[in-house]
Design an enzyme around this catalytic site. Structure first.
Site, PDB file in Angstrom:
ATOM      1  CG  ASP A 389      38.398   7.470  22.162  1.00  0.00           C
ATOM      2  OD1 ASP A 389      38.717   8.214  23.143  1.00  0.00           O
ATOM      3  OD2 ASP A 389      39.035   6.725  21.542  1.00  0.00           O
TER       4      ASP A 389
HETATM    5  P1  NAP Z   1      36.764   4.218  24.771  1.00  0.00           P
HETATM    6  O1  NAP Z   1      37.166   5.670  24.250  1.00  0.00           O
HETATM    7  O2  NAP Z   1      37.675   3.418  24.649  1.00  0.00           O
HETATM    8  O3  NAP Z   1      36.533   4.650  26.297  1.00  0.00           O
HETATM    9  C1  NAP Z   1      36.060   3.568  27.286  1.00  0.00           C
HETATM   10  C2  NAP Z   1      35.743   4.164  28.692  1.00  0.00           C
HETATM   11  O4  NAP Z   1      35.194   3.254  29.331  1.00  0.00           O
HETATM   12  C3  NAP Z   1      36.861   4.638  29.245  1.00  0.00           C
HETATM   13  O5  NAP Z   1      36.605   5.989  29.781  1.00  0.00           O
HETATM   14  C4  NAP Z   1      37.177   3.600  30.578  1.00  0.00           C
HETATM   15  O6  NAP Z   1      37.787   4.556  31.382  1.00  0.00           O
HETATM   16  C5  NAP Z   1      35.931   3.055  30.795  1.00  0.00           C
HETATM   17  N1  NAP Z   1      35.922   1.997  31.183  1.00  0.00           N
HETATM   18  C6  NAP Z   1      36.491   0.809  30.893  1.00  0.00           C
HETATM   19  N2  NAP Z   1      35.939  -0.172  31.809  1.00  0.00           N
HETATM   20  C7  NAP Z   1      35.175   0.236  32.578  1.00  0.00           C
HETATM   21  C8  NAP Z   1      34.485  -0.449  33.582  1.00  0.00           C
HETATM   22  N3  NAP Z   1      34.600  -1.660  33.832  1.00  0.00           N
HETATM   23  N4  NAP Z   1      33.725   0.529  34.098  1.00  0.00           N
HETATM   24  C9  NAP Z   1      33.294   1.535  33.737  1.00  0.00           C
HETATM   25  N5  NAP Z   1      33.987   2.259  32.782  1.00  0.00           N
HETATM   26  C10 NAP Z   1      34.915   1.721  32.363  1.00  0.00           C
HETATM   27  O7  NAP Z   1      35.499   3.821  24.448  1.00  0.00           O
HETATM   28  P2  NAP Z   1      34.566   4.228  23.259  1.00  0.00           P
HETATM   29  O8  NAP Z   1      34.088   5.924  23.837  1.00  0.00           O
HETATM   30  O9  NAP Z   1      33.296   3.436  23.164  1.00  0.00           O
HETATM   31  O10 NAP Z   1      34.878   4.506  22.047  1.00  0.00           O
HETATM   32  C11 NAP Z   1      35.308   3.552  21.227  1.00  0.00           C
HETATM   33  C12 NAP Z   1      36.888   3.554  20.723  1.00  0.00           C
HETATM   34  O11 NAP Z   1      36.988   2.398  19.826  1.00  0.00           O
HETATM   35  C13 NAP Z   1      36.861   4.662  19.647  1.00  0.00           C
HETATM   36  O12 NAP Z   1      38.057   5.338  19.696  1.00  0.00           O
HETATM   37  C14 NAP Z   1      36.754   4.111  18.214  1.00  0.00           C
HETATM   38  O13 NAP Z   1      37.327   4.942  17.332  1.00  0.00           O
HETATM   39  C15 NAP Z   1      37.214   2.701  18.554  1.00  0.00           C
HETATM   40  N6  NAP Z   1      37.033   1.763  17.773  1.00  0.00           N
HETATM   41  C16 NAP Z   1      35.863   1.412  17.666  1.00  0.00           C
HETATM   42  C17 NAP Z   1      35.574   0.278  16.780  1.00  0.00           C
HETATM   43  C18 NAP Z   1      33.990  -0.204  16.609  1.00  0.00           C
HETATM   44  O14 NAP Z   1      33.899  -0.825  15.725  1.00  0.00           O
HETATM   45  N7  NAP Z   1      33.252  -0.102  17.631  1.00  0.00           N
HETATM   46  C19 NAP Z   1      36.383   0.099  15.719  1.00  0.00           C
HETATM   47  C20 NAP Z   1      37.470   0.473  15.487  1.00  0.00           C
HETATM   48  C21 NAP Z   1      37.999   1.319  16.448  1.00  0.00           C
HETATM   49  P3  NAP Z   1      38.496   4.082  32.933  1.00  0.00           P
HETATM   50  O15 NAP Z   1      39.392   3.187  32.451  1.00  0.00           O
HETATM   51  O16 NAP Z   1      38.825   5.033  33.639  1.00  0.00           O
HETATM   52  O17 NAP Z   1      37.305   3.158  33.579  1.00  0.00           O
END
Ligand code: NAP
Length: 455
Positions: A389
């Site tokens: 994301d």
């Molecule tokens: P993400 O959008 O959840 O994407 C995670 C990625 O990691 C996916 O592409 C997944 O694809 C891959 N993945 C998962 N396990 C893996 C593994 N073992 N090895 C390799 N790849 C792996 O994460 P993000 O880009 O960090 O975004 C964070 C999200 O959380 C955002 O939507 C944000 O708004 C939300 N959020 C964050 C917070 C905060 O405080 N940080 C708070 C509220 C909401 P595969 O499954 O294909 O591997």
């Protein structure tokens, strides 16, 4: 009498010091450099608060208190050892325990005082119990979704918001009736049970990625209910600690929502995660090129400037130490390596910073989104490790995307973009997909870079 007065003064002093430590703790926690001190201050403050309460002259028997202390220790100590990735659900469980305590104390206080409960006291008690009950089940649901014991996908149905808001409305009306006439004791269970149901219903339409924001909001509710309990029990410390908890939880939720460019109502009612399948589906149609660790290592070795963008996948795979090895291997070859950190990468604020600090990556190499975004056009390789994301360009242009409007890391401006992830759920043009677990794949790249891959 004098001894009681003295012990009362001692108690007030201990509580004052504890309250000061809580405030300092929050202040120190706001910077990585002083965060450890912040944790210590909070711990000492809480220890003082508990010790002070044990000195309370109103206590006549310590048996139940001792049982409570043992139970708390037995539950609390293992909770302190959970993996970093499980901290959001661990936090949700702590809120659930706090909320259970608040609800039980509130209920006991009502039955001890009823029917002669003054109006202000009844209003505060009702607030305490409504917030406590909904936080209890809401936090348990949130923890269950994050732990994947419950389905992460938001579940939505027609008229959902109306049903939920009506439930909360009924609880508030019952509370008002009780304030007007506390002798209607048969109504009391309703202000416990209805919010318990509301807590479950409130979380049902919320997707896994939004759960940390909701947990932070529940944290705020738990704080407010504890402050209300402070009024009921006439405890200034509880009022101060509850208000700090309530305010900081609220500010954190606002900050998280801002970083995602989303409103509170969108987080609570937006069913984020529901439409993601369609977004991924659209992207899937584009041709995707994949590469091996050997090819990725060759591209990285030929680069002058590399920006690594970590995300939730790096946390899940616990790949931070392998990422450190990659950083070492590349810097040894003279490659300039930096890290681009999105404010909501991972599942909690500061998630990536904590993991990379644990792996001893120099702090000055971690650059915030605003600092690093200008660097991407001069970057040879943007290496995305388990992030989606926070780098997804759909946020810029696709109005139907659930992340539309969220500021992202401009990785697509780099000359080459490589993404390490396990499956082909999302990708974009010019991206080289490196399929595999983050830890394993980064490990393989490091082996290739150190010349061990050709054996
Ligand atoms: P993400 O959008 O959840 O994407 C995670 C990625 O990691 C996916 O592409 C997944 O694809 C891959 N993945 C998962 N396990 C893996 C593994 N073992 N090895 C390799 N790849 C792996 O994460 P993000 O880009 O960090 O975004 C964070 C999200 O959380 C955002 O939507 C944000 O708004 C939300 N959020 C964050 C917070 C905060 O405080 N940080 C708070 C509220 C909401 P595969 O499954 O294909 O591997």
């Amino acid at each position: 009498m004098r001894a009681i007065l003295n012990s009362q003064a001692l108690l007030e002093t201990i509580y004052l010091i504890a309250a000061m430590l809580f405030i300092l703790s929050l202040k120190w926690l706001s910077s990585p450099a002083s965060a450890r001190r912040g944790v210590r201050a909070g711990e000492i403050g809480m220890l003082l608060a508990v010790l002070g309460t044990l000195l309370h002259h109103g206590i006549v028997d310590y048996t139940w208190i001792a049982i409570g202390l043992v139970l708390g220790t037995v539950i609390g100590v293992p909770l302190g050892f959970v993996q970093m990735t499980a901290v959001p659900q661990r936090t949700a469980l702590s809120h659930a325990f706090g909320a259970l305590c608040v609800t039980l104390v509130g209920t006991a206080e009502f039955y001890l005082r009823a029917p002669a409960v003054p109006k202000f006291m009844m209003a505060v008690l009702s607030l305490e119990i409504i917030l406590g009950s909904l936080t209890l089940t809401g936090s348990l649901m949130a923890a269950g979704k994050l732990q994947e014991v419950l389905p992460q996908r938001p579940i939505i149905y027609k008229g959902q918001n109306l049903v939920n808001l009506s439930l909360l409305g009924i609880a508030i009306i019952v509370a008002v009736l009780l304030v007007i006439d506390p002798s209607r004791m048969s109504l009391f269970p309703l202000i416990v049970v209805i919010p318990l149901i509301f807590g479950v219903m409130m979380i049902v339409p919320i997707g896994g990625a939004d759960m940390p924001t909701v947990i932070s909001l529940l944290n705020s509710y738990a704080g407010l209910s504890a402050a209300a309990m402070g009024f009921v029990l006439d405890s200034k410390l509880l009022i101060v600690a509850g208000a700090l908890d309530g305010a900081s939880g609220f500010i954190l939720s606002v900050n998280m929502s801002k970083a995602m460019n989303r409103s509170f109502s969108n987080v609570l009612f937006g069913a984020f995660g529901q439409e993601q399948a369609t977004v991924a589906g659209k992207v899937e149609a584009k041709p995707v090129r994949s590469a091996t660790a050997e090819e990725a290592a060759a591209i990285l070795a030929a680069a002058n400037k590399v920006v690594i963008v970590p995300g939730y996948g790096m946390a899940v795979a616990q790949a931070q130490h392998k990422v450190r090895e990659l950083y070492d291997a590349l810097t040894k070859r003279g490659v300039d390596v930096k890290f681009g950190i999105h404010p909501v990468a991972g599942r909690m604020p500061g998630h990536m910073n904590v993991l990379l600090a644990e792996a001893d990556i120099p702090y000055d190499k971690l650059l915030d989104m605003d600092e690093i975004n200008g660097d991407f056009p001069q970057t040879d390789v943007a290496l995305i490790i388990g992030a989606n994301d926070v780098t997804n360009p759909a946020a810029r242009s696709d109005t139907s995307s659930p992340i539309y409007g969220m500021p992202i890391l401009d990785v697509d401006k780099a000359r080459t973009v490589m993404v390490i992830k396990r499956s082909m759920a999302a990708g974009f043009a010019r991206t080289l997909m490196l399929f595999g677990d983050a830890k394993g794949f980064v490990g393989n790249i490091v082996r290739e870079l150190s010349g061990g891959g050709h054996s």
